[in-house]
Design a protein around this motif. Structure first.
Motif, PDB file in Angstrom:
ATOM      1  N   ASP A   1     -31.229  12.972 -46.014  1.00 53.49           N
ATOM      2  CA  ASP A   1     -30.689  14.198 -46.616  1.00 53.49           C
ATOM      3  C   ASP A   1     -30.849  15.456 -45.770  1.00 53.49           C
ATOM      4  O   ASP A   1     -30.203  16.470 -46.062  1.00 53.49           O
ATOM      5  N   PHE A   2     -31.676  15.414 -44.713  1.00 53.89           N
ATOM      6  CA  PHE A   2     -31.988  16.634 -43.973  1.00 53.89           C
ATOM      7  C   PHE A   2     -31.800  16.467 -42.476  1.00 53.89           C
ATOM      8  O   PHE A   2     -32.044  15.392 -41.918  1.00 53.89           O
ATOM      9  N   GLU A   3     -31.354  17.548 -41.838  1.00 56.29           N
ATOM     10  CA  GLU A   3     -31.471  17.667 -40.394  1.00 56.29           C
ATOM     11  C   GLU A   3     -32.899  18.089 -40.095  1.00 56.29           C
ATOM     12  O   GLU A   3     -33.427  19.008 -40.731  1.00 56.29           O
ATOM     13  N   ILE A   4     -33.531  17.433 -39.130  1.00 54.35           N
ATOM     14  CA  ILE A   4     -34.942  17.672 -38.833  1.00 54.35           C
ATOM     15  C   ILE A   4     -35.064  18.180 -37.401  1.00 54.35           C
ATOM     16  O   ILE A   4     -34.624  17.519 -36.453  1.00 54.35           O
ATOM     17  N   ALA A   5     -35.650  19.376 -37.263  1.00 59.32           N
ATOM     18  CA  ALA A   5     -35.815  19.964 -35.928  1.00 59.32           C
ATOM     19  C   ALA A   5     -37.266  20.391 -35.751  1.00 59.32           C
ATOM     20  O   ALA A   5     -37.828  21.076 -36.611  1.00 59.32           O
ATOM     21  N   GLU A   6     -37.873  19.980 -34.638  1.00 58.45           N
ATOM     22  CA  GLU A   6     -39.238  20.412 -34.361  1.00 58.45           C
ATOM     23  C   GLU A   6     -39.230  21.884 -33.966  1.00 58.45           C
ATOM     24  O   GLU A   6     -38.352  22.348 -33.215  1.00 58.45           O
TER      25      GLU A   6
END
Length: 419
Positions: free
Chosen positions: A271-276
């Protein structure tokens, strides 16, 4: 329509109790045992002795006896004339900015929740309501005020009170957070009439004190008939006041076994875009609209991330049946997609902190995850006041701790006798 009335307030007499700063206290639900002891150490008249009572076999009876004794000894005295009380709070918020919030204390007739009257904005649970009901029965008084919001775009109410604030205040207290609370008694009939005119058509939105309001509604029905028990002590602040701010409350979870960790990981990937991001940038920017953004960190990887909802349709599907405003609510989307659907938390778990904790400071949230005391943290954006209003107007209640109205009101500045 709001029925706003002046009150014959019961309040401390500084000539008897000394400094007002020694007898007031923060709200009861943020005070632990050591803080209570410290407050009592300041003064035997500190309000916490009544608001958070102790004593065997019946702590509520002990509170009643103490409250009555203070009145008999003149530590508490009641005004002969009704008044409204102008109130200001000079504060520095968690964001480091200094502001002044302006409002006034009054009595408001207790109404059932509904359009044009009084609206809640958060869910409640029964435990605190039972405690507050027993205290109200024992003391027959509002010990602490409800904090509510109303719309006054013409600034009519504060304009009627502002001239009084040019005089020295009746009382002034600087609390442990550095907030300066000032209070002015305003008994001028014309000023009171102007305040009533400015609020007559207002719908009141409870910002803080849902449990106490619902308790008072129950108490009023228990007593029945007409009388002072039909009115509750409130501090009203205009939605348009430049000093009104809302800050976020972050979510922490623990008890994540391998199965729950896997379920959470799958939900995040789906469900999410994940960015460090650098850990100092974990808090998502305030004031941003869609799409939903959250900060995230877990105790195993210790890597700060920014989560961005891939598409609003995900929230729309998960929250079908809710209003559009609620489907865009950060805490509502997080609660449904991740806390409930992925981690399996129930409403009861969320209400009673079973596997869930709340932090009002990003540094605190990070420290609790870094130490391993909690398994993961979701760092939230503040909920805009207008969104709070829209969701309440739709007749919906937000998840607990969706808003952090800062600063809190002090307990002990004024009391509202109910008999």
């Amino acid at each position: 329509m709001a029925d706003v009335q002046p009150l014959r307030a019961l309040h401390y007499d500084p000539a008897v109790v000394g400094s007002l700063a020694d007898v007031v206290a923060p709200p009861y639900d943020v005070i632990d045992a050591s803080q209570r002891a410290a407050l009592i150490g300041r003064s035997p008249y500190n309000v916490v002795a009544v608001d958070l009572p102790e004593g065997e076999p019946d702590k509520y009876a002990a509170a009643s006896e103490l409250f009555e004794t203070w009145q008999l000894h003149g530590a508490l005295t009641r005004d002969r004339e009704p008044a409204v009380w102008a109130h200001t709070q000079d504060y520095t918020g968690p964001d480091g900015r200094t502001r002044t919030r302006r409002g006034f204390f009054c009595r408001v007739r207790i109404e059932d929740y509904g359009a044009g009257r009084v609206r809640p904005h958060e869910r409640t649970h029964p435990g605190p309501k039972e405690d507050r009901l027993r205290l109200t029965r024992a003391t027959r008084a509002n010990i602490s005020p409800i904090f509510s919001l109303y719309s006054d775009p013409a600034n009519g109410a504060w304009s009627a009170l502002e001239s009084a604030t040019q005089q020295p205040p009746w009382g002034e207290v600087t609390d442990s957070d550095g907030t300066v609370h000032r209070l002015w008694r305003v008994s001028d009939p014309e000023a009171i009439a102007a305040v009533q005119a400015a609020t007559r058509d207002a719908e009141l939105l409870i910002a803080d004190g849902h449990h106490r309001y619902e308790t008072m509604r129950t108490y009023a029905e228990e007593i029945g008939g007409e009388g002072e028990h039909r009115y509750i002590l409130m501090c009203l602040v205009a939605l348009e006041d430049p000093g009104l701010t809302v800050f976020p409350t972050h979510r922490l979870v623990r008890g994540l076994d391998d199965r729950r960790r896997q379920a959470l990981r799958e939900a995040l990937d789906r469900d999410f875009e994940i960015a460090e991001v650098p850990v100092e940038q974990i808090a998502p920017p305030a004031g941003g609209g869609p799409p939903l953004q959250l900060g995230y960190i877990d105790s195993q990887v210790q890597r700060a991330c920014r989560l961005t909802l891939k598409d609003q349709s995900i929230a729309d599907a998960a929250l079908a049946g809710h209003s559009e405003a609620y489907r865009h609510l950060d805490t509502g989307v997080l609660e449904t997609l991740l806390l409930k659907n992925a981690l399996g938390l129930s409403d009861d778990d969320i209400s009673h902190f079973n596997g869930l904790f709340y932090a009002r400071d990003t540094a605190e949230a990070l420290a609790l995850v870094s130490s391993g005391e909690y398994d993961a943290a979701f760092v939230m954006r503040p909920t805009p006041v207008e969104q709070v209003r829209e969701i309440a107007a739709a007749g919906e209640n937000m998840p607990p701790k969706s808003t952090y109205f800062y600063p809190k009101l002090l307990t002990g500045l004024l009391f509202n006798p109910l008999a």
